[in-house]
Design a protein around this motif. Structure first.
Motif, PDB file in Angstrom:
ATOM      1  N   LYS A  72     -15.194  18.352 -17.285  1.00  0.00           N
ATOM      2  CA  LYS A  72     -15.870  19.057 -18.370  1.00  0.00           C
ATOM      3  C   LYS A  72     -17.381  18.828 -18.361  1.00  0.00           C
ATOM      4  CE  LYS A  72     -14.835  20.703 -22.866  1.00  0.00           C
ATOM      5  NZ  LYS A  72     -13.953  20.655 -24.020  1.00  0.00           N
ATOM      6  N   LYS A  73     -17.780  17.649 -17.882  1.00  0.00           N
ATOM      7  CA  LYS A  73     -19.212  17.358 -17.802  1.00  0.00           C
ATOM      8  C   LYS A  73     -19.913  18.146 -16.704  1.00  0.00           C
ATOM      9  CE  LYS A  73     -18.715  12.464 -18.698  1.00  0.00           C
ATOM     10  NZ  LYS A  73     -18.940  11.210 -17.944  1.00  0.00           N
ATOM     11  N   GLY A  74     -19.107  18.845 -15.876  1.00  0.00           N
ATOM     12  CA  GLY A  74     -19.690  19.616 -14.788  1.00  0.00           C
ATOM     13  C   GLY A  74     -19.849  18.816 -13.507  1.00  0.00           C
ATOM     14  N   GLU A  75     -19.272  17.632 -13.479  1.00  0.00           N
ATOM     15  CA  GLU A  75     -19.337  16.830 -12.249  1.00  0.00           C
ATOM     16  C   GLU A  75     -18.219  17.258 -11.295  1.00  0.00           C
ATOM     17  OE1 GLU A  75     -20.639  12.653 -14.471  1.00  0.00           O
ATOM     18  OE2 GLU A  75     -18.534  13.224 -14.330  1.00  0.00           O
ATOM     19  N   GLN A  76     -18.547  17.224 -10.005  1.00  0.00           N
ATOM     20  CA  GLN A  76     -17.507  17.505  -9.004  1.00  0.00           C
ATOM     21  C   GLN A  76     -16.538  16.330  -8.956  1.00  0.00           C
ATOM     22  OE1 GLN A  76     -17.578  19.869  -5.332  1.00  0.00           O
ATOM     23  NE2 GLN A  76     -19.649  19.068  -5.166  1.00  0.00           N
ATOM     24  N   ILE A  77     -15.265  16.642  -8.865  1.00  0.00           N
ATOM     25  CA  ILE A  77     -14.267  15.578  -8.796  1.00  0.00           C
ATOM     26  C   ILE A  77     -13.288  15.813  -7.646  1.00  0.00           C
ATOM     27  CG2 ILE A  77     -14.285  14.896 -11.247  1.00  0.00           C
ATOM     28  CD1 ILE A  77     -11.960  16.874 -11.684  1.00  0.00           C
ATOM     29  N   ALA A  78     -12.684  14.742  -7.209  1.00  0.00           N
ATOM     30  CA  ALA A  78     -11.569  14.841  -6.265  1.00  0.00           C
ATOM     31  C   ALA A  78     -10.329  14.410  -7.035  1.00  0.00           C
ATOM     32  CB  ALA A  78     -11.804  13.933  -5.065  1.00  0.00           C
ATOM     33  N   VAL A  79      -9.271  15.185  -6.914  1.00  0.00           N
ATOM     34  CA  VAL A  79      -8.047  14.905  -7.670  1.00  0.00           C
ATOM     35  C   VAL A  79      -6.912  14.656  -6.679  1.00  0.00           C
ATOM     36  CG1 VAL A  79      -6.458  15.776  -9.418  1.00  0.00           C
ATOM     37  CG2 VAL A  79      -8.886  16.394  -9.528  1.00  0.00           C
ATOM     38  N   LYS A  80      -6.444  13.432  -6.656  1.00  0.00           N
ATOM     39  CA  LYS A  80      -5.371  13.080  -5.731  1.00  0.00           C
ATOM     40  C   LYS A  80      -4.047  13.172  -6.488  1.00  0.00           C
ATOM     41  CE  LYS A  80      -4.171   9.569  -2.253  1.00  0.00           C
ATOM     42  NZ  LYS A  80      -4.636   8.370  -1.536  1.00  0.00           N
ATOM     43  N   ILE A  81      -3.174  14.031  -6.024  1.00  0.00           N
ATOM     44  CA  ILE A  81      -1.910  14.250  -6.709  1.00  0.00           C
ATOM     45  C   ILE A  81      -0.760  13.795  -5.817  1.00  0.00           C
ATOM     46  CG2 ILE A  81      -0.430  15.951  -7.850  1.00  0.00           C
ATOM     47  CD1 ILE A  81      -2.875  17.682  -8.309  1.00  0.00           C
ATOM     48  N   TYR A  82      -0.109  12.740  -6.251  1.00  0.00           N
ATOM     49  CA  TYR A  82       1.036  12.233  -5.483  1.00  0.00           C
ATOM     50  C   TYR A  82       2.258  13.085  -5.763  1.00  0.00           C
ATOM     51  CZ  TYR A  82      -1.287   8.083  -3.815  1.00  0.00           C
ATOM     52  OH  TYR A  82      -2.131   7.230  -3.157  1.00  0.00           O
ATOM     53  N   ARG A  83       3.068  13.268  -4.746  1.00  0.00           N
ATOM     54  CA  ARG A  83       4.336  13.961  -4.980  1.00  0.00           C
ATOM     55  C   ARG A  83       5.226  13.076  -5.839  1.00  0.00           C
ATOM     56  NH1 ARG A  83       3.606  15.238   0.417  1.00  0.00           N
ATOM     57  NH2 ARG A  83       2.312  17.088   0.357  1.00  0.00           N
ATOM     58  N   THR A  84       6.002  13.709  -6.688  1.00  0.00           N
ATOM     59  CA  THR A  84       6.862  12.897  -7.557  1.00  0.00           C
ATOM     60  C   THR A  84       8.173  12.542  -6.863  1.00  0.00           C
ATOM     61  OG1 THR A  84       7.456  14.956  -8.617  1.00  0.00           O
ATOM     62  CG2 THR A  84       5.903  13.543  -9.791  1.00  0.00           C
ATOM     63  N   TYR A  85       8.354  13.098  -5.691  1.00  0.00           N
ATOM     64  CA  TYR A  85       9.428  12.604  -4.850  1.00  0.00           C
ATOM     65  C   TYR A  85       8.687  12.131  -3.608  1.00  0.00           C
ATOM     66  CZ  TYR A  85       8.403  16.979  -2.527  1.00  0.00           C
ATOM     67  OH  TYR A  85       7.741  18.010  -1.908  1.00  0.00           O
ATOM     68  N   THR A  86       9.239  11.231  -2.859  1.00  0.00           N
ATOM     69  CA  THR A  86       8.549  10.846  -1.632  1.00  0.00           C
ATOM     70  C   THR A  86       9.566  10.516  -0.553  1.00  0.00           C
ATOM     71  OG1 THR A  86       7.158   9.180  -0.567  1.00  0.00           O
ATOM     72  CG2 THR A  86       8.249   8.532  -2.608  1.00  0.00           C
ATOM     73  N   THR A  87       9.148  10.757   0.670  1.00  0.00           N
ATOM     74  CA  THR A  87      10.034  10.469   1.784  1.00  0.00           C
ATOM     75  C   THR A  87      10.112   8.963   2.023  1.00  0.00           C
ATOM     76  OG1 THR A  87       8.100  10.900   3.125  1.00  0.00           O
ATOM     77  CG2 THR A  87       9.782  12.616   3.052  1.00  0.00           C
ATOM     78  N   ASP A  88       9.113   8.266   1.491  1.00  0.00           N
ATOM     79  CA  ASP A  88       9.037   6.859   1.827  1.00  0.00           C
ATOM     80  C   ASP A  88       9.144   5.950   0.603  1.00  0.00           C
ATOM     81  OD1 ASP A  88       9.041   4.878   3.657  1.00  0.00           O
ATOM     82  OD2 ASP A  88       7.165   5.481   4.624  1.00  0.00           O
ATOM     83  N   PHE A  89      10.160   6.223  -0.185  1.00  0.00           N
ATOM     84  CA  PHE A  89      10.434   5.443  -1.380  1.00  0.00           C
ATOM     85  C   PHE A  89      10.448   3.951  -1.076  1.00  0.00           C
ATOM     86  CE2 PHE A  89      13.387   3.219  -4.134  1.00  0.00           C
ATOM     87  CZ  PHE A  89      13.047   3.668  -5.394  1.00  0.00           C
ATOM     88  N   ARG A  90      11.112   3.582   0.000  1.00  0.00           N
ATOM     89  CA  ARG A  90      11.308   2.189   0.369  1.00  0.00           C
ATOM     90  C   ARG A  90      10.001   1.440   0.615  1.00  0.00           C
ATOM     91  NH1 ARG A  90      15.840  -0.618   2.564  1.00  0.00           N
ATOM     92  NH2 ARG A  90      14.956  -2.465   3.538  1.00  0.00           N
ATOM     93  N   ARG A  91       9.115   2.094   1.371  1.00  0.00           N
ATOM     94  CA  ARG A  91       7.836   1.467   1.672  1.00  0.00           C
ATOM     95  C   ARG A  91       7.045   1.218   0.387  1.00  0.00           C
ATOM     96  NH1 ARG A  91       2.256   2.778   3.073  1.00  0.00           N
ATOM     97  NH2 ARG A  91       2.529   4.804   2.102  1.00  0.00           N
ATOM     98  N   ILE A  92       6.977   2.222  -0.453  1.00  0.00           N
ATOM     99  CA  ILE A  92       6.243   2.094  -1.706  1.00  0.00           C
ATOM    100  C   ILE A  92       6.882   1.016  -2.583  1.00  0.00           C
ATOM    101  CG2 ILE A  92       5.691   3.307  -3.864  1.00  0.00           C
ATOM    102  CD1 ILE A  92       5.010   5.705  -2.312  1.00  0.00           C
ATOM    103  N   TRP A  93       8.185   1.015  -2.635  1.00  0.00           N
ATOM    104  CA  TRP A  93       8.882   0.017  -3.437  1.00  0.00           C
ATOM    105  C   TRP A  93       8.539  -1.399  -2.959  1.00  0.00           C
ATOM    106  CZ3 TRP A  93      12.065  -4.106  -3.877  1.00  0.00           C
ATOM    107  CH2 TRP A  93      12.624  -4.315  -5.142  1.00  0.00           C
ATOM    108  N   GLU A  94       8.588  -1.580  -1.638  1.00  0.00           N
ATOM    109  CA  GLU A  94       8.310  -2.906  -1.087  1.00  0.00           C
ATOM    110  C   GLU A  94       6.861  -3.354  -1.311  1.00  0.00           C
ATOM    111  OE1 GLU A  94       9.797  -2.582   2.908  1.00  0.00           O
ATOM    112  OE2 GLU A  94      11.859  -2.940   2.223  1.00  0.00           O
ATOM    113  N   TYR A  95       5.955  -2.427  -1.148  1.00  0.00           N
ATOM    114  CA  TYR A  95       4.544  -2.754  -1.373  1.00  0.00           C
ATOM    115  C   TYR A  95       4.301  -3.163  -2.820  1.00  0.00           C
ATOM    116  CZ  TYR A  95       2.421  -1.481   3.101  1.00  0.00           C
ATOM    117  OH  TYR A  95       2.021  -1.449   4.408  1.00  0.00           O
ATOM    118  N   LEU A  96       4.895  -2.433  -3.741  1.00  0.00           N
ATOM    119  CA  LEU A  96       4.689  -2.741  -5.154  1.00  0.00           C
ATOM    120  C   LEU A  96       5.383  -4.038  -5.541  1.00  0.00           C
ATOM    121  CD1 LEU A  96       4.937   0.748  -6.918  1.00  0.00           C
ATOM    122  CD2 LEU A  96       2.881  -0.626  -6.534  1.00  0.00           C
ATOM    123  N   ALA A  97       6.575  -4.239  -4.953  1.00  0.00           N
ATOM    124  CA  ALA A  97       7.341  -5.440  -5.292  1.00  0.00           C
ATOM    125  C   ALA A  97       6.615  -6.702  -4.844  1.00  0.00           C
ATOM    126  CB  ALA A  97       8.732  -5.369  -4.672  1.00  0.00           C
ATOM    127  N   ALA A  98       5.823  -6.587  -3.777  1.00  0.00           N
ATOM    128  CA  ALA A  98       5.117  -7.764  -3.255  1.00  0.00           C
ATOM    129  C   ALA A  98       3.831  -8.055  -4.028  1.00  0.00           C
ATOM    130  CB  ALA A  98       4.797  -7.542  -1.773  1.00  0.00           C
TER     131      ALA A  98
END
Ligand code: ATP
Ligand code: MN
Length: 263
Positions: A72-98
């Motif tokens: 809204k301020k007129g600044e350029q932004i980058a918007v990273k949108i993660y998929r709500t399903y992922t092929t690599d559930f396991r990797r993400i789970w392990e990274y977060l668990a650690a």
């Protein structure tokens, strides 16, 4: 599909529903990430002024797509949108668990992706505190991360994209800068990026380090392995470019006081 094809068209966030029905090619890219939850999240961020318009896909990755837009301020932004399903559930789970910062690791895939997005936001904030040039994190909600756009009329190129145009001195300088970043992050910030490479360094006014999703703190039991990975990737790359690089094993000992166990 070419990014330029999409880039030419500007989408008002709230008009997306109709737009995507009219154009099947665009429908593919948008429907991939713009499911119901994502649409609601984008509407929420729009109400808060964090996103005004979204247009142009910068990148379509394995787990996330990055779009360009304005707030809204007129600044350029980058918007990273993660998929709500992922092929690599396991990797993400392990990274977060650690990660000791993450107290509860959801079993639900969508909530897991939300936790992943939130952690990337926190990582950007933390890295910034230690004077590492990163895209400034502006907002996050659910699977959407809003940050400073690096670039001007076009997104900044990655190191990989411009390497052919660089000379020996520029490589030397970039190498020592990147090594200083790794060291400062580890010693002062007690953190590690974990996926440092020529693909995650943008070349702009200064080089800007992006993609902090797998970054973590040194208290994480995986942190030394990640640090070693960064040291190896960076020294390998710059050695190939003719830079007289450090030995990653020595650097690791210098930083953590022990040798990396090979598993
Ligand atoms: P993942 O690890 O989830 O697969 P990714 O590699 O898809 O992540 P990023 O590396 O964060 O995601 O971003 C993908 C690409 O989008 C980058 O290579 C870069 O070209 C572009 N990009 C990302 N963030 C920005 C930014 N803030 N400004 C400009 N361009 C960006
Ligand atoms: Mn990346």
């Amino acid at each position: 599909m070419k990014v330029e094809d999409i880039d030419r068209k500007v989408f008002e966030l709230l008009g997306l529903h109709e737009e995507r029905e009219r154009d099947s090619e665009l429908y593919k890219v948008f429907s991939e990430v713009f499911d119901r939850t994502t649409m609601d999240t984008l509407e929420y961020l729009k109400k808060r002024g964090q996103i005004e318009v979204l247009f142009g896909v910068i990148s379509t990755g394995k787990e996330a797509n990055v779009f360009r837009g304005f707030n809204k301020k007129g600044e350029q932004i980058a918007v990273k949108i993660y998929r709500t399903y992922t092929t690599d559930f396991r990797r993400i789970w392990e990274y977060l668990a650690a990660d000791p910062r993450v107290r509860y690791v959801p079993k639900d895939i969508r909530k897991l992706v939300f936790a992943w997005t939130r952690r990337e936001f926190k990582n950007l904030q933390r890295a910034m505190k230690y004077a590492v040039r990163v895209p400034e994190p502006l907002a996050f909600r659910n699977n959407v991360l809003v940050m400073e756009f690096i670039g001007g009329e076009y997104p900044a190129p990655r190191l990989k994209d411009v390497e052919k145009a660089l000379g020996p001195e520029e490589f030397e300088e970039l190498y020592s800068y990147t090594m200083r970043v790794i060291e400062r992050l580890w010693k002062r910030g007690e953190m590690v990026h974990g996926d440092l490479s020529e693909y995650n360094i943008l070349m702009w006014d200064k080089s800007v380090i992006i993609d902090w999703s797998q970054a973590t703190i040194s208290r994480n039991r995986m942190s030394k392995t990640l640090l070693y990975r960064d040291l190896r990737n960076i020294t390998n790359y710059f050695a190939k470019k003719g830079v007289d690089v450090d030995n990653p094993d020595d650097k690791l000992i210098e930083l953590v006081g022990e040798r990396h166990e090979r598993v």
